[in-house]
Scaffold this active site. Structure first.
Site, PDB file in Angstrom:
ATOM      1  N   PRO A 127      -2.447   5.686   8.059  1.00 25.33           N
ATOM      2  CA  PRO A 127      -2.753   5.120   8.954  1.00 25.33           C
ATOM      3  C   PRO A 127      -3.606   4.102   8.173  1.00 25.33           C
ATOM      4  CG  PRO A 127      -4.151   6.854   7.788  1.00 25.33           C
ATOM      5  CD  PRO A 127      -2.723   7.501   7.346  1.00 25.33           C
ATOM      6  N   ARG A 128      -4.760   3.266   9.195  1.00 24.95           N
ATOM      7  CA  ARG A 128      -5.006   2.525   8.268  1.00 24.95           C
ATOM      8  C   ARG A 128      -6.846   2.751   7.842  1.00 24.95           C
ATOM      9  NH1 ARG A 128      -2.711  -2.357   6.951  1.00 24.95           N
ATOM     10  NH2 ARG A 128      -0.897  -2.442   8.871  1.00 24.95           N
ATOM     11  N   VAL A 138       1.163  -1.384   0.025  1.00 23.31           N
ATOM     12  CA  VAL A 138      -0.305   0.124  -0.307  1.00 23.31           C
ATOM     13  C   VAL A 138       1.200   1.231   0.088  1.00 23.31           C
ATOM     14  CG1 VAL A 138      -1.903   1.625   1.078  1.00 23.31           C
ATOM     15  CG2 VAL A 138      -1.973  -0.867   0.930  1.00 23.31           C
ATOM     16  N   LYS A 158       8.155  -4.823  -9.080  1.00 21.19           N
ATOM     17  CA  LYS A 158       8.759  -6.407  -7.823  1.00 21.19           C
ATOM     18  C   LYS A 158       9.366  -7.608  -8.540  1.00 21.19           C
ATOM     19  CE  LYS A 158       7.216  -8.735  -4.236  1.00 21.19           C
ATOM     20  NZ  LYS A 158       5.386  -8.813  -3.345  1.00 21.19           N
TER      21      LYS A 158
END
Length: 207
Positions: free
Chosen positions: A183-184, A18, A33
Protein backbone atom coordinates in the site's frame (compact mmCIF):
# COMPACT_ATOMS: atom_id res chain seq x y z
CA UNK A 1 21.85 -21.32 -5.20
CA UNK A 2 21.71 -17.55 -4.71
CA UNK A 3 19.08 -15.75 -6.70
CA UNK A 4 19.32 -12.58 -8.73
CA UNK A 5 16.12 -10.64 -9.35
CA UNK A 6 15.77 -7.68 -11.69
CA UNK A 7 13.19 -5.07 -10.66
CA UNK A 8 11.60 -2.95 -13.37
CA UNK A 9 8.44 -0.88 -13.59
CA UNK A 10 5.58 -0.06 -15.88
CA UNK A 11 6.46 3.64 -15.64
CA UNK A 12 8.45 6.19 -13.64
CA UNK A 13 7.45 6.76 -10.01
CA UNK A 14 5.30 3.64 -9.68
CA UNK A 15 7.06 2.68 -6.44
CA UNK A 16 9.75 0.47 -7.95
CA UNK A 17 12.55 1.72 -5.69
CA UNK A 18 10.40 1.35 -2.57
CA UNK A 19 9.59 -2.23 -3.57
CA UNK A 20 13.26 -2.92 -4.33
CA UNK A 21 14.22 -1.56 -0.91
CA UNK A 22 11.62 -3.70 0.83
CA UNK A 23 12.71 -6.84 -1.02
CA UNK A 24 16.43 -6.19 -0.51
CA UNK A 25 16.00 -5.62 3.22
CA UNK A 26 13.66 -8.60 3.67
CA UNK A 27 16.05 -10.98 1.91
CA UNK A 28 19.24 -9.51 3.39
CA UNK A 29 20.23 -9.10 -0.25
CA UNK A 30 22.76 -6.92 -2.04
CA UNK A 31 21.42 -4.08 -4.19
CA UNK A 32 22.80 -2.75 -7.47
CA UNK A 33 21.52 -0.10 -9.87
CA UNK A 34 23.55 -0.17 -13.10
CA UNK A 35 22.88 3.45 -14.09
CA UNK A 36 21.78 6.30 -11.85
CA UNK A 37 20.52 9.31 -13.80
CA UNK A 38 19.86 12.29 -11.54
CA UNK A 39 22.03 12.66 -8.45
CA UNK A 40 20.91 15.98 -6.98
CA UNK A 41 18.94 14.27 -4.18
CA UNK A 42 21.52 11.54 -3.69
CA UNK A 43 20.00 8.97 -6.04
CA UNK A 44 18.23 5.72 -5.29
CA UNK A 45 21.11 4.31 -3.24
CA UNK A 46 20.51 6.98 -0.61
CA UNK A 47 16.80 6.20 -0.62
CA UNK A 48 17.48 2.50 -0.04
CA UNK A 49 19.75 3.21 2.91
CA UNK A 50 17.00 5.36 4.46
CA UNK A 51 14.53 2.50 3.96
CA UNK A 52 16.46 -0.11 5.88
CA UNK A 53 19.06 -1.51 3.48
CA UNK A 54 22.51 -1.74 5.05
CA UNK A 55 24.87 0.67 3.22
CA UNK A 56 27.46 -2.11 2.95
CA UNK A 57 24.95 -4.05 0.82
CA UNK A 58 24.48 -1.22 -1.68
CA UNK A 59 26.95 -1.53 -4.55
CA UNK A 60 28.18 1.52 -6.49
CA UNK A 61 26.56 2.14 -9.86
CA UNK A 62 28.46 1.41 -13.07
CA UNK A 63 27.47 4.91 -14.21
CA UNK A 64 26.37 7.83 -12.06
CA UNK A 65 24.95 10.66 -14.17
CA UNK A 66 23.97 14.09 -12.93
CA UNK A 67 21.11 14.86 -15.33
CA UNK A 68 17.66 13.55 -14.27
CA UNK A 69 16.29 11.99 -17.45
CA UNK A 70 16.56 8.74 -19.40
CA UNK A 71 20.09 7.28 -19.20
CA UNK A 72 20.79 7.67 -22.92
CA UNK A 73 20.06 11.40 -22.86
CA UNK A 74 21.64 11.94 -19.43
CA UNK A 75 24.84 10.35 -20.70
CA UNK A 76 24.87 12.55 -23.81
CA UNK A 77 24.29 15.71 -21.76
CA UNK A 78 26.94 14.71 -19.21
CA UNK A 79 29.43 13.79 -21.94
CA UNK A 80 29.62 10.13 -20.92
CA UNK A 81 29.65 7.10 -23.23
CA UNK A 82 27.83 4.15 -21.66
CA UNK A 83 29.51 0.83 -22.44
CA UNK A 84 26.92 -1.99 -22.20
CA UNK A 85 29.70 -4.46 -21.38
CA UNK A 86 30.05 -2.72 -18.01
CA UNK A 87 26.37 -3.35 -17.27
CA UNK A 88 26.65 -6.94 -16.09
CA UNK A 89 25.17 -7.95 -12.72
CA UNK A 90 28.05 -8.63 -10.32
CA UNK A 91 28.58 -11.93 -8.56
CA UNK A 92 27.89 -11.58 -4.86
CA UNK A 93 27.40 -13.83 -1.88
CA UNK A 94 23.67 -14.26 -1.35
CA UNK A 95 20.75 -12.78 -3.27
CA UNK A 96 21.19 -9.77 -5.57
CA UNK A 97 18.50 -7.21 -6.44
CA UNK A 98 19.15 -5.23 -9.62
CA UNK A 99 17.00 -2.17 -10.30
CA UNK A 100 16.47 -0.65 -13.72
CA UNK A 101 15.45 2.96 -14.39
CA UNK A 102 11.84 3.89 -15.14
CA UNK A 103 10.10 1.30 -17.28
CA UNK A 104 11.28 -1.74 -19.20
CA UNK A 105 11.56 0.15 -22.50
CA UNK A 106 13.59 3.09 -21.21
CA UNK A 107 16.70 3.53 -23.40
CA UNK A 108 20.08 2.94 -21.81
CA UNK A 109 21.88 4.06 -24.96
CA UNK A 110 20.52 5.20 -28.32
CA UNK A 111 20.41 1.58 -29.48
CA UNK A 112 19.80 -0.39 -26.29
CA UNK A 113 16.71 -0.60 -24.06
CA UNK A 114 16.61 -1.93 -20.53
CA UNK A 115 14.52 -4.86 -21.76
CA UNK A 116 17.37 -5.72 -24.16
CA UNK A 117 19.78 -5.79 -21.22
CA UNK A 118 17.37 -7.99 -19.27
CA UNK A 119 17.26 -10.40 -22.22
CA UNK A 120 21.06 -10.61 -22.18
CA UNK A 121 21.17 -11.26 -18.45
CA UNK A 122 18.37 -13.86 -18.36
CA UNK A 123 17.71 -13.23 -14.68
CA UNK A 124 14.05 -13.33 -13.58
CA UNK A 125 12.34 -9.94 -13.72
CA UNK A 126 9.82 -8.59 -11.22
CA UNK A 127 7.49 -6.04 -12.79
CA UNK A 128 6.24 -3.33 -10.42
CA UNK A 129 2.92 -1.69 -11.33
CA UNK A 130 0.50 0.80 -9.85
CA UNK A 131 -3.01 -0.32 -9.05
CA UNK A 132 -4.38 3.02 -10.31
CA UNK A 133 -6.45 3.58 -13.44
CA UNK A 134 -4.54 2.68 -16.62
CA UNK A 135 -2.46 -0.03 -15.03
CA UNK A 136 -3.96 -2.89 -17.08
CA UNK A 137 -2.78 -1.37 -20.35
CA UNK A 138 0.65 -0.32 -19.05
CA UNK A 139 1.26 -3.66 -17.35
CA UNK A 140 0.20 -5.86 -20.25
CA UNK A 141 2.26 -3.80 -22.70
CA UNK A 142 5.30 -4.19 -20.44
CA UNK A 143 4.72 -7.93 -20.12
CA UNK A 144 4.41 -8.28 -23.91
CA UNK A 145 7.64 -6.32 -24.46
CA UNK A 146 9.53 -8.51 -22.01
CA UNK A 147 8.10 -11.76 -23.37
CA UNK A 148 8.87 -10.74 -26.95
CA UNK A 149 12.55 -10.57 -25.98
CA UNK A 150 12.54 -13.86 -24.11
CA UNK A 151 12.94 -12.23 -20.69
CA UNK A 152 11.89 -14.54 -17.84
CA UNK A 153 9.23 -12.87 -15.67
CA UNK A 154 9.18 -13.93 -12.04
CA UNK A 155 5.93 -12.12 -11.32
CA UNK A 156 4.22 -8.80 -10.80
CA UNK A 157 4.13 -6.69 -7.63
CA UNK A 158 1.51 -4.00 -7.16
CA UNK A 159 1.75 -0.65 -5.38
CA UNK A 160 -1.31 1.21 -4.09
CA UNK A 161 -4.81 0.48 -2.85
CA UNK A 162 -6.23 -2.97 -3.56
CA UNK A 163 -8.00 -3.11 -6.94
CA UNK A 164 -8.92 -6.76 -7.35
CA UNK A 165 -10.21 -6.56 -10.92
CA UNK A 166 -7.10 -4.87 -12.30
CA UNK A 167 -4.65 -7.05 -10.40
CA UNK A 168 -6.39 -10.31 -11.29
CA UNK A 169 -6.88 -9.30 -14.93
CA UNK A 170 -3.21 -8.45 -15.43
CA UNK A 171 -2.07 -11.72 -13.87
CA UNK A 172 -4.56 -13.80 -15.87
CA UNK A 173 -4.13 -12.20 -19.30
CA UNK A 174 -0.41 -11.60 -18.88
CA UNK A 175 0.16 -15.14 -17.64
CA UNK A 176 2.30 -13.93 -14.73
CA UNK A 177 2.36 -14.70 -11.02
CA UNK A 178 0.81 -12.17 -8.70
CA UNK A 179 3.40 -11.71 -5.96
CA UNK A 180 1.58 -9.27 -3.69
CA UNK A 181 0.94 -5.60 -3.04
CA UNK A 182 2.42 -2.73 -1.07
CA UNK A 183 0.00 0.00 0.00
CA UNK A 184 0.97 3.65 -0.22
CA UNK A 185 2.35 4.34 3.25
CA UNK A 186 1.41 7.56 5.07
CA UNK A 187 4.83 7.47 6.74
CA UNK A 188 7.52 5.92 4.58
CA UNK A 189 10.42 4.81 6.73
CA UNK A 190 12.32 1.58 7.35
CA UNK A 191 10.03 0.11 10.06
CA UNK A 192 6.84 0.95 8.16
CA UNK A 193 8.18 -0.53 4.93
CA UNK A 194 9.40 -3.69 6.64
CA UNK A 195 6.00 -4.25 8.24
CA UNK A 196 4.09 -3.57 5.02
CA UNK A 197 6.38 -5.82 2.99
CA UNK A 198 6.01 -8.68 5.48
CA UNK A 199 2.23 -8.29 5.36
CA UNK A 200 2.00 -8.00 1.58
CA UNK A 201 4.47 -10.61 0.32
CA UNK A 202 5.49 -14.20 1.02
CA UNK A 203 9.29 -14.48 1.09
CA UNK A 204 8.93 -18.08 -0.07
CA UNK A 205 8.07 -16.65 -3.49
CA UNK A 206 11.62 -15.27 -3.69
CA UNK A 207 13.50 -18.33 -2.48
Amino acid sequence: MSRTFVVTGTDTDVGKTVFAAGLTAALGATYWKPVQAGTEAGGDSGALAALGVEPARILPEAYRLATPCSPDLAAEIDGVAIDPDRLVPPRVAGPLIVEGAGGALVPVTRDLLYADLFARWQHPVILVARTALGTINHSLLSIEALCARGVPIHGIAFIGDAVEHSEATIARIGGVRRLGRLPRLPVLDAPALAAAFAAGFDLGDFA
